[in-house]
Design a protein around this motif. Structure first.
Motif, PDB file in Angstrom:
ATOM      1  N   GLN A  15      -7.879   0.670  -0.003  1.00  0.00           N
ATOM      2  CA  GLN A  15      -8.008  -0.689   0.516  1.00  0.00           C
ATOM      3  C   GLN A  15      -9.386  -0.924   1.137  1.00  0.00           C
ATOM      4  O   GLN A  15      -9.980  -1.973   0.949  1.00  0.00           O
ATOM      5  CB  GLN A  15      -6.901  -0.926   1.550  1.00  0.00           C
ATOM      6  CG  GLN A  15      -6.778  -2.369   1.984  1.00  0.00           C
ATOM      7  CD  GLN A  15      -5.422  -2.648   2.617  1.00  0.00           C
ATOM      8  OE1 GLN A  15      -4.554  -1.785   2.695  1.00  0.00           O
ATOM      9  NE2 GLN A  15      -5.225  -3.860   3.075  1.00  0.00           N
ATOM     10  N   SER A  44       0.841  -1.208   0.000  1.00  0.00           N
ATOM     11  CA  SER A  44       0.000   0.000   0.000  1.00  0.00           C
ATOM     12  C   SER A  44       0.866   1.244   0.000  1.00  0.00           C
ATOM     13  O   SER A  44       0.575   2.232  -0.680  1.00  0.00           O
ATOM     14  CB  SER A  44      -0.907   0.029   1.234  1.00  0.00           C
ATOM     15  OG  SER A  44      -1.764  -1.081   1.222  1.00  0.00           O
ATOM     16  N   ASP A  51      -5.926  -0.750  -4.521  1.00  0.00           N
ATOM     17  CA  ASP A  51      -5.421  -1.446  -3.348  1.00  0.00           C
ATOM     18  C   ASP A  51      -6.439  -2.490  -2.882  1.00  0.00           C
ATOM     19  O   ASP A  51      -7.444  -2.146  -2.267  1.00  0.00           O
ATOM     20  CB  ASP A  51      -5.147  -0.429  -2.226  1.00  0.00           C
ATOM     21  CG  ASP A  51      -4.199  -0.990  -1.175  1.00  0.00           C
ATOM     22  OD1 ASP A  51      -3.997  -2.224  -1.172  1.00  0.00           O
ATOM     23  OD2 ASP A  51      -3.667  -0.188  -0.388  1.00  0.00           O
ATOM     24  N   GLU A  52      -6.190  -3.727  -3.206  1.00  0.00           N
ATOM     25  CA  GLU A  52      -7.115  -4.817  -2.876  1.00  0.00           C
ATOM     26  C   GLU A  52      -8.569  -4.452  -3.135  1.00  0.00           C
ATOM     27  O   GLU A  52      -9.399  -4.476  -2.223  1.00  0.00           O
ATOM     28  CB  GLU A  52      -6.957  -5.210  -1.393  1.00  0.00           C
ATOM     29  CG  GLU A  52      -5.581  -5.745  -1.095  1.00  0.00           C
ATOM     30  CD  GLU A  52      -5.456  -6.158   0.364  1.00  0.00           C
ATOM     31  OE1 GLU A  52      -6.381  -6.826   0.845  1.00  0.00           O
ATOM     32  OE2 GLU A  52      -4.462  -5.794   0.998  1.00  0.00           O
TER      33      GLU A  52
HETATM   34 MG   LIG Z   1      -2.177  -2.565   2.248  1.00  0.00          MG
END
Ligand SMILES: [Mg+2]
Ligand SMILES: Nc1ncnc2c1ncn2[C@@H]1O[C@H](COP(=O)(O)OP(=O)(O)OP(=O)(O)O)[C@@H](O)[C@H]1O
Lengths: 291, 252
Positions: free
Chosen positions: B93, B45, B173-174
């Motif tokens: 995220q 990240s 991010d994810e």
């Molecule tokens: Mg992360």
């Protein structure tokens, strides 16, 4: 295999200590509620009979020996209104600067400390400062304007404090989201931070109004202690005259004249005005939120 | 060899004393998906955020090295961060819709960049929501608060919000960690579509996903890039023992 017996989940079990605590908290809450109701009820019961059309719409007349508080009502609203007009933008702006822009953490800390200290000192000190600085040095004399400025300084720390708390409570993820899309700091403040902190800012306004309406000592010094004349002339003329607010009048009637029924009448009017101002603030908040 | 859209050289990042990125050199080719994999806390990240300067807001961060987008160093003095972030958009995220209506969430980015016309905004909102595979679920309640959506819907909303500014690089991010399999595969299809026009960098903990959707894969470990290659090579023929262990689930 599982031989622990937790009992049935439908069976409510309360430990004695829990019941005791619960009861205590309940009693305390009930006591507080009763106290508030009693105080307000007592004041209104003693004060409402003193209120009449004449009481609300005329000035005191020593010759005909009638009592009227119209000038003080107007003075109170003037002072609250103009002080808010100055201190809301100043307080909110200052808070935004301190929490969003200021880089030097030491200076921010120092200002924070100073404003906390200011919030804690007795109001008579503001009165003395206001008298020396506004009335004498700036030559504003004892006037409503000097009262407005003195009260502005007095409630500024409250406004800053509550706004800063509100800004701090805005989730970091909102900031990241907005900045991540390319928002400038000012755009972020306008579209996200201020709308999200509206409630906190209005709490500051309500607290400030309460503090201003209830102030007597400082105002007695800088704005004067009489309200014998009906308001006349332009706003500016009004502001440059001396005049007492409701709390100052309340103090005078109760202390120096021992006229308790008038004092309770004024107290009732004060309670009603504060309640109305709070409702107004809530209404404004509601309208702004709907947009 | 596809041209490189973004690259970093000797990129170091410190959070105060914590050395979070250690000399990262990475090329992110144009119109490709680059997947970043690695165990939790290894700096994925952090790396992603350096690509559009989202670390600027953290006071303790120190950065050295270069990050280059289209031949320009994004940490140069005269860079306009607003334009940079329009070019390189980010999906975070955890979903972070703003406390406003669904419509206003999507229109937020275009409005920053000066779009005011209602018709244009309407168009952008619909297209972005369609692209993020959430249009059908929200088309009847565009004026309702975005915070009333489910977690998975919120994440797709945030993807739509990033698409609305028409970025050239999309940093994700994810993005599917909170989604059910159906929306996940919709997002994966979307990514496959998007890479025709965009360069995408995506962090994922899902090895199958990385293998499915990415063209290149970089394996991060403790702030370093241990291995970077085409996804095919990384997964079928890892050069480093640690990469192999991680991919096959033997550690991490
Ligand atoms: Mg992360
Ligand atoms: N704001 C911060 N301040 C200080 N340290 C941070 C901060 N953000 C991240 N770190 C540290 O930097 C390292 C890398 O964090 P990062 O969030 O980049 O990991 P990650 O690879 O994304 O992990 P995950 O897969 O769990 O999301 C961690 O050791 C973390 O504790």
């Amino acid at each position: 295999m599982n031989n622990t017996n937790h009992g049935s989940i439908t069976q409510k079990r309360r430990r004695p200590s829990e019941i005791l605590l619960y009861g205590l908290i309940f009693l305390l809450a009930a006591f507080l509620a009763a106290l508030v109701v009693f105080i307000i009820g007592y004041i209104l019961a003693k004060g409402l009979p003193a209120i009449s059309v004449q009481f609300l719409t005329t000035a005191e007349n020593p010759i005909e020996e009638t009592v009227g508080i119209f000038p003080s009502i107007v003075n109170t609203l003037y002072i609250v209104f103009f002080a808010l007009i100055i201190c809301v933008p100043l307080g909110v702006g200052g808070a935004i600067y301190l929490s969003e822009y200021a880089k030097n953490k030491k200076i921010v800390g120092a200002i924070q400390f100073a404003s906390e200290t200011l919030a804690g000192i007795p109001s008579i000190l503001y009165g003395i400062f206001g008298f020396v600085f506004f009335c004498v040095l700036l030559n504003l004399h004892v006037s409503l304007l000097a009262g407005v400025l003195t009260l502005t300084i007095m409630v500024l720390p409250i406004m800053m404090r509550t706004t800063q708390e509100a800004l701090r409570a805005v989730p970091k993820s909102y900031r990241d989201g907005a900045l991540g899309l390319g928002a400038t700091k000012w755009y972020l403040i306008r579209t996200i931070l201020l709308p999200c902190s509206l409630k906190g800012i209005l709490t500051g306004v309500i607290l400030s109004v309460g503090r201003m309406v209830s102030e007597s000592a400082a105002l007695l010094l800088v704005a004067g202690g009489s309200a014998m004349y009906m308001p006349r002339g332009s706003v500016w003329e009004q502001l440059s005259h001396s005049g007492s607010t409701l709390s100052v009048e309340l103090y005078r009637y109760a202390m120096s004249r021992g006229d308790n029924s008038t004092a309770f009448g004024i107290a009732s009017v004060l309670i009603i005005i504060v309640a109305l101002l709070n409702l107004l603030t809530r209404f404004v908040a509601w309208r702004l939120n709907k947009r | 060899m596809t041209p490189v859209k973004m690259h970093t050289r000797a990129l170091n990042l410190f959070y105060g004393e914590v050395h979070a990125l250690k000399g990262v050199d990475l090329d992110m080719p144009e119109q490709c998906v680059t997947a970043l994999i690695g165990p939790s806390g290894c700096g994925k990240s952090t790396f992603l955020k350096t690509l559009n300067r989202m670390n600027d807001t953290i006071a303790s961060v120190r950065i050295s090295g270069e990050v280059v987008l289209d031949g320009e160093d994004i940490y140069a003095k005269n860079v306009d961060v607003t334009t940079l972030r329009k070019k390189a958009g980010m999906v975070f995220q955890s979903p972070n819709p703003f406390p406003m209506s669904i419509y206003d969430n999507i229109a937020y980015g275009p409005r920053i960049h000066g779009e005011k016309k209602r018709i244009v905004l309407d168009e952008i909102v619909e297209q972005s929501l369609r692209d993020a595979a959430i249009w059908d679920e929200v088309k009847d309640r565009l004026k309702k608060p975005a915070l009333g959506l489910s977690g998975g819907q919120q994440q797709r909303l945030c993807i739509a919000r990033s698409l609305a500014t028409k970025p050239e690089v999309l940093l994700m991010d994810e993005p599917t960690s909170a989604l059910d399999p159906i929306s996940t595969s919709k997002i994966e299809e979307l990514i496959d579509e998007l890479k025709r026009d965009y360069s995408i960098v995506i962090v994922t903990h899902n090895m199958q996903q990385a293998a499915r959707i990415s063209d290149y894969t970089a394996f991060f470990l403790l702030g370093e890039v241990v291995e970077h290659n085409t996804t095919g090579d990384v997964f079928s023929n890892p050069k480093d023992r640690r990469t192999e262990d991680y991919i096959t689930g033997r550690f991490g």
